[in-house]
Design a protein around this motif. Structure first.
Motif, PDB file in Angstrom:
ATOM      1  N   ILE A  41      -0.663 -17.884 -25.399  1.00 49.75           N
ATOM      2  CA  ILE A  41      -0.293 -18.843 -24.356  1.00 49.75           C
ATOM      3  C   ILE A  41       0.480 -19.985 -25.005  1.00 49.75           C
ATOM      4  N   SER A  42       1.674 -20.207 -24.514  1.00 56.74           N
ATOM      5  CA  SER A  42       2.441 -21.347 -25.009  1.00 56.74           C
ATOM      6  C   SER A  42       2.039 -22.568 -24.188  1.00 56.74           C
ATOM      7  N   LEU A  43       1.623 -23.617 -24.899  1.00 58.03           N
ATOM      8  CA  LEU A  43       1.145 -24.790 -24.180  1.00 58.03           C
ATOM      9  C   LEU A  43       2.244 -25.793 -23.900  1.00 58.03           C
ATOM     10  N   THR A  44       3.302 -25.713 -24.651  1.00 61.38           N
ATOM     11  CA  THR A  44       4.390 -26.672 -24.443  1.00 61.38           C
ATOM     12  C   THR A  44       5.684 -26.134 -25.044  1.00 61.38           C
ATOM     13  N   GLU A  45       6.788 -26.622 -24.532  1.00 62.05           N
ATOM     14  CA  GLU A  45       8.082 -26.264 -25.123  1.00 62.05           C
ATOM     15  C   GLU A  45       8.480 -27.306 -26.169  1.00 62.05           C
ATOM     16  N   LYS A  46       7.743 -28.413 -26.177  1.00 61.90           N
ATOM     17  CA  LYS A  46       8.148 -29.518 -27.053  1.00 61.90           C
ATOM     18  C   LYS A  46       7.662 -29.301 -28.477  1.00 61.90           C
ATOM     19  N   CYS A  47       8.328 -29.977 -29.382  1.00 64.71           N
ATOM     20  CA  CYS A  47       7.886 -29.890 -30.768  1.00 64.71           C
ATOM     21  C   CYS A  47       8.256 -31.159 -31.514  1.00 64.71           C
ATOM     22  N   ASN A  48       7.416 -31.489 -32.475  1.00 69.11           N
ATOM     23  CA  ASN A  48       7.703 -32.664 -33.297  1.00 69.11           C
ATOM     24  C   ASN A  48       8.504 -32.299 -34.543  1.00 69.11           C
ATOM     25  N   LYS A  61      16.639 -27.805 -23.838  1.00 71.28           N
ATOM     26  CA  LYS A  61      16.490 -28.419 -22.515  1.00 71.28           C
ATOM     27  C   LYS A  61      15.084 -28.089 -22.010  1.00 71.28           C
ATOM     28  N   LEU A  62      14.351 -29.126 -21.694  1.00 73.76           N
ATOM     29  CA  LEU A  62      12.955 -28.888 -21.341  1.00 73.76           C
ATOM     30  C   LEU A  62      12.793 -28.637 -19.848  1.00 73.76           C
ATOM     31  N   THR A  63      11.846 -27.822 -19.546  1.00 74.02           N
ATOM     32  CA  THR A  63      11.500 -27.564 -18.150  1.00 74.02           C
ATOM     33  C   THR A  63      10.821 -28.810 -17.587  1.00 74.02           C
ATOM     34  N   PRO A  64      11.134 -29.192 -16.345  1.00 76.48           N
ATOM     35  CA  PRO A  64      10.470 -30.381 -15.780  1.00 76.48           C
ATOM     36  C   PRO A  64       8.946 -30.240 -15.832  1.00 76.48           C
ATOM     37  N   ARG A  65       8.316 -31.375 -16.059  1.00 69.75           N
ATOM     38  CA  ARG A  65       6.869 -31.382 -16.270  1.00 69.75           C
ATOM     39  C   ARG A  65       6.098 -30.708 -15.119  1.00 69.75           C
ATOM     40  N   ALA A  66       6.591 -30.927 -13.893  1.00 72.20           N
ATOM     41  CA  ALA A  66       5.879 -30.364 -12.737  1.00 72.20           C
ATOM     42  C   ALA A  66       5.835 -28.839 -12.789  1.00 72.20           C
ATOM     43  N   GLN A  67       6.756 -28.272 -13.552  1.00 64.81           N
ATOM     44  CA  GLN A  67       6.780 -26.807 -13.603  1.00 64.81           C
ATOM     45  C   GLN A  67       5.928 -26.240 -14.732  1.00 64.81           C
ATOM     46  N   MET A  68       5.404 -27.137 -15.552  1.00 64.27           N
ATOM     47  CA  MET A  68       4.569 -26.647 -16.655  1.00 64.27           C
ATOM     48  C   MET A  68       3.166 -26.350 -16.134  1.00 64.27           C
ATOM     49  N   LEU A  69       2.507 -25.438 -16.786  1.00 61.62           N
ATOM     50  CA  LEU A  69       1.147 -25.108 -16.361  1.00 61.62           C
ATOM     51  C   LEU A  69       0.212 -26.275 -16.635  1.00 61.62           C
ATOM     52  N   THR A  70      -0.650 -26.564 -15.697  1.00 55.52           N
ATOM     53  CA  THR A  70      -1.672 -27.587 -15.915  1.00 55.52           C
ATOM     54  C   THR A  70      -2.836 -26.948 -16.683  1.00 55.52           C
ATOM     55  N   LEU A 352      11.643 -19.288 -19.586  1.00 58.98           N
ATOM     56  CA  LEU A 352      12.790 -18.856 -18.829  1.00 58.98           C
ATOM     57  C   LEU A 352      13.981 -19.779 -19.004  1.00 58.98           C
ATOM     58  N   MET A 353      15.143 -19.173 -19.285  1.00 58.24           N
ATOM     59  CA  MET A 353      16.312 -20.029 -19.390  1.00 58.24           C
ATOM     60  C   MET A 353      17.327 -19.750 -18.308  1.00 58.24           C
ATOM     61  N   ASP A 354      17.645 -18.492 -18.111  1.00 57.49           N
ATOM     62  CA  ASP A 354      18.747 -18.204 -17.197  1.00 57.49           C
ATOM     63  C   ASP A 354      18.297 -17.424 -15.981  1.00 57.49           C
ATOM     64  N   GLN A 355      17.066 -17.537 -15.662  1.00 55.27           N
ATOM     65  CA  GLN A 355      16.583 -16.687 -14.590  1.00 55.27           C
ATOM     66  C   GLN A 355      16.984 -17.226 -13.228  1.00 55.27           C
ATOM     67  N   HIS A 356      17.354 -16.346 -12.380  1.00 55.03           N
ATOM     68  CA  HIS A 356      17.724 -16.714 -11.027  1.00 55.03           C
ATOM     69  C   HIS A 356      16.486 -17.216 -10.305  1.00 55.03           C
ATOM     70  N   PRO A 357      16.605 -18.338  -9.562  1.00 54.53           N
ATOM     71  CA  PRO A 357      15.422 -18.871  -8.912  1.00 54.53           C
ATOM     72  C   PRO A 357      14.751 -17.842  -8.010  1.00 54.53           C
ATOM     73  N   ALA A 358      15.570 -16.993  -7.408  1.00 54.81           N
ATOM     74  CA  ALA A 358      15.005 -16.024  -6.478  1.00 54.81           C
ATOM     75  C   ALA A 358      14.095 -15.035  -7.180  1.00 54.81           C
ATOM     76  N   GLN A 359      14.260 -14.934  -8.492  1.00 56.50           N
ATOM     77  CA  GLN A 359      13.463 -13.956  -9.214  1.00 56.50           C
ATOM     78  C   GLN A 359      12.070 -14.470  -9.517  1.00 56.50           C
ATOM     79  N   ARG A 360      11.934 -15.753  -9.498  1.00 53.29           N
ATOM     80  CA  ARG A 360      10.663 -16.308  -9.892  1.00 53.29           C
ATOM     81  C   ARG A 360       9.575 -15.829  -8.942  1.00 53.29           C
ATOM     82  N   GLY A 361       8.472 -15.476  -9.500  1.00 55.96           N
ATOM     83  CA  GLY A 361       7.352 -15.074  -8.674  1.00 55.96           C
ATOM     84  C   GLY A 361       7.413 -13.620  -8.257  1.00 55.96           C
ATOM     85  N   ARG A 362       8.519 -12.975  -8.580  1.00 61.00           N
ATOM     86  CA  ARG A 362       8.603 -11.578  -8.192  1.00 61.00           C
ATOM     87  C   ARG A 362       8.535 -10.705  -9.427  1.00 61.00           C
ATOM     88  N   ALA A 363       7.926  -9.575  -9.251  1.00 58.79           N
ATOM     89  CA  ALA A 363       7.967  -8.618 -10.346  1.00 58.79           C
ATOM     90  C   ALA A 363       9.272  -7.880 -10.206  1.00 58.79           C
TER      91      ALA A 363
END
Ligand SMILES: Nc1nc2c(ncn2[C@@H]2O[C@H](COP(=O)(O)OP(=O)(O)OP(=O)(O)O)[C@@H](O)[C@H]2O)c(=O)[nH]1
Ligand SMILES: C[S@@+](CC[C@H](N)C(=O)[O-])C[C@H]1O[C@@H](n2cnc3c(N)ncnc32)[C@H](O)[C@@H]1O
Ligand code: SF4
Ligand code: SF4
Length: 596
Positions: A41-48, A61-70, A352-363
């Motif tokens: 499980i990746s907990l963050t995209e950030k690194c020091n 480019k970081l994913t907005p915080r709201a999209q990260m898993l809580t 995910l970097m280049d994924q089409h929004p419509a693909q999200r959530g779909r297998a």
């Protein structure tokens, strides 16, 4: 343990496991029978840090915080996997120890019944500070990355300071009883390959497991063959100093090939992802920091578990998505050269970097049948699928291949009453005319279209090869080549579409006979010179009528599918050159296309 194993996917490999006395979850068993009991499980995209081999200097480019898993989502998802049989979770990133709630996450994971092992892979910078609470929270395994023992070089490689903190972290881990403490060292020619022996020496006094990792290509890390120091080369170097280096037995799912210098406290290992992959025993799945399931480190296919979870979907729905993704996992990664050409995110993201929004959530469907090994070095892509013949109910003719006796004429008559021979010859033409001039599909009595009565014709082996070319233009071609088209894997989908098209020919082309195809083979290749996809379809049958229409429909369907998959990129796509290349069998003799 609660195992929800109903509704396995339609994969023979996984259904086999349902018969086992203690079956492993069908959802986590792939097409090759691999059981996935290890979740990273990746907990963050950030690194020091900004390690040269992992991350661009400017960061990503970081994913907005709201999209990260809580925390709750991480634990819920992990819990779901654990219920299905995952017994090891490794937290990684980015740098997992910069996530402020990391200790809480470990503590909550610890409560999951059935989860035996919780590991962290870290760059070690925050380790001294966090290790006591991590240990108390239940952390079992610790892998710490360190690529050099020379402080100045450390700064060069990771583009930040911190060498001493990492060394202190390693010492602290040993002190606190972690055994072994794994030290990950990515070996790169011209960077640190001269330190191999120093790293081995570290294992003399400390219970460290130093793992030399073959440098892997990821987006933007400037990987090339020359920088790769292979396992064999490393081993040779080390054996020159320690000829009695012992090979240790490795666990069946270990990434590392383990060795030890006799009498040293620790050991060493080689992670040979590039020169000798270990995909055959792969037991890993990944969840990215923004909640995508990634079934292979080197695969582009991802599916968003976060969105499904946030939509309030049931556990069953999530499992279906997970099961479908696992079912599509490939046998192995595509080999060194292809990996170096392929688009994959920096290791730090594995998101995910280049994924089409419509693909999200779909297998989504990618690479349905084949593994990337099918791809040839130049990205010349050729897949073959030889399926069992679909045997549609035949009307007006005997089963393919059975001999025809003269007494069989009765059911060969067209409803108009004309025997086959007369119907063929009795149209506008007459005997002796060029057969090409006759209107064979028109009933001379009624003027209506009819299917030609082929019942009288001898059965012969028919084969037809057809081609279609789809010119994509530069951008679409490049996206297809890199498997970055948002709808999915264009070539794989087109190939399957071609096969399906061939089988549906009689339903699409009004006067075509139903033919029991013995073989449909569709290959879909990239032609860089023309920036085109070239489809070649081969159809074969034993019968009284040819299969050229099947081959042409297969080629056209695959070509149109390429168009459909790419039309979001551009409409400047030309389907051209749909043509029959050759045809054999039948009375009229063979045909070979000749360019005009
Ligand atoms: N090919 C491949 N390599 C992997 C995978 N996971 C980890 N690695 C390699 O292993 C290196 C070390 O990763 P770690 O995070 O320490 O994980 P690990 O070796 O799986 O950890 P253990 O749990 O100790 O086996 C990475 O840099 C990769 O080179 C994987 O799923 N596939
Ligand atoms: C991506 S890091 C994440 C965890 C943590 N930040 C760390 O560095 O340990 C996980 C592991 O991947 C390794 N890694 C990153 N890029 C790599 C590459 N191009 N080739 C081989 N291993 C790589 C790192 O050395 C580290 O051991
Ligand atoms: S390897 Fe780890 S420490 Fe280095 S940049 Fe990548 S995530 Fe950060
Ligand atoms: S490359 Fe993919 S299949 Fe191979 S070991 Fe890694 S995750 Fe597993």
């Amino acid at each position: 343990m609660y195992l929800l194993i109903q509704k396995p996917l339609l994969l023979t490999g996984r259904s086999r496991f349902l018969e086992d006395p203690l079956p492993f979850s069908a959802f986590l068993t792939d097409h090759f029978g691999r059981h996935h009991n290890y979740l990273r499980i990746s907990l963050t995209e950030k690194c020091n840090l900004r390690c040269q081999y992992c991350m661009p200097e400017e960061g990503v480019k970081l994913t907005p915080r709201a999209q990260m898993l809580t925390v709750k989502e991480v634990v819920t998802l992990a819990g779901l996997f654990v219920k299905q049989g995952v017994d090891k979770v490794r937290l990684t990133g980015g740098e997992p120890l910069i996530r402020p709630d990391v200790v809480d996450i470990v503590a909550q994971l610890r409560k999951l019944e059935g989860l035996k092992t919780i590991g962290v892979t870290t760059n070690g910078i925050n380790l001294v500070r966090l290790l006591p609470s991590l240990k108390e929270a239940g952390l079992n395994l610790l892998n710490i990355s360190l690529d050099t023992l020379v402080p100045a070089r450390f700064e060069f490689i990771v583009r930040r300071r911190g060498f001493h903190k990492v060394m202190e972290g390693i010492n602290k881990a040993v002190e606190m009883g972690y055994n072994p403490v794994k030290v990950n060292c990515v070996v790169m020619r011209g960077m640190n390959e001269d330190e191999l022996l120093d790293f081995v020496s570290l294992t003399e006094e400390k219970p460290l497991d130093v793992r030399f990792i073959e440098y892997m290509p990821f987006d933007g890390n400037r990987w090339n063959f020359k920088k790769l120091v292979s396992y064999q080369e490393m081993l040779d170097t080390i054996r020159q100093k320690w000829p009695d280096l012992q090979k240790l037995p490795s666990g069946t799912t270990d990434t590392a090939k383990a060795y030890k210098v006799p009498n040293f406290q620790g050991q060493i290992g080689f992670i040979t992802s590039m020169s000798d992959h270990f995909c055959g025993s792969c037991n890993r799945l990944r969840i990215t920091a923004d909640g995508n399931l990634k079934v292979c480190l080197f695969g582009n296919a991802e599916v968003s578990l976060r969105d499904t979870l946030r939509s309030g979907a049931s556990e069953e729905a999530l499992l279906e998505i997970i099961g479908a993704a696992v079912g599509r996992k490939k046998k192995q990664h595509s080999g060194m050269l292809n990996l170096s050409l392929m688009k994959n995110r920096p290791m730090i993201l594995i998101v995910l970097m280049d994924q089409h929004p419509a693909q999200r959530g779909r297998a989504f469907q990618t690479d349905v049948f084949t593994s990337r090994e099918d791809r040839l070095p130049t990205f010349y892509y050729c897949r073959a699928f030889v399926g069992p013949a679909l045997a549609p109910a035949r009307t007006h003719c005997t089963a393919a291949g059975s001999p025809i006796g003269s007494g069989q004429r009765a059911w060969d008559r067209d409803p108009t009453g004309w025997p086959a021979e007369q119907m063929v010859r009795g149209g506008e033409g007459s005997a002796g005319e060029d057969p090409g001039d006759r209107l064979t599909h028109v009933d001379p009595a009624t003027g209506q279209a009819v299917m030609v009565d082929v019942g009288e014709k001898p059965v012969s082996r028919r084969r037809a090869v057809a081609r279609a070319v789809v010119r994509l233009g530069e951008r679409a071609f490049s996206l297809v080549q890199q498997e970055r088209v948002s709808k999915g894997d264009v070539l794989a989908v087109a190939q399957v579409a071609g096969i399906m098209g061939a089988k549906l020919t009689d339903q699409l082309i009004p006067l075509c006979h139903q033919v029991a195809l013995d073989l449909v083979r569709v290959s879909v290749q990239l032609d860089p010179a023309r920036l085109a996809v070239v489809v070649t379809a081969v159809c074969q049958a034993q019968g009284r009528t040819g299969v050229e229409m099947e081959a042409l429909v297969a080629a056209s369907t695959a070509a149109l599918t390429v168009y459909d998959m790419c039309k979001s990129v551009t409409h400047n796509i030309v389907v051209e050159e749909v043509r029959l290349l050759s045809k054999t069998g039948g009375q009229r003799g063979d045909f070979q296309y000749e360019a005009a």
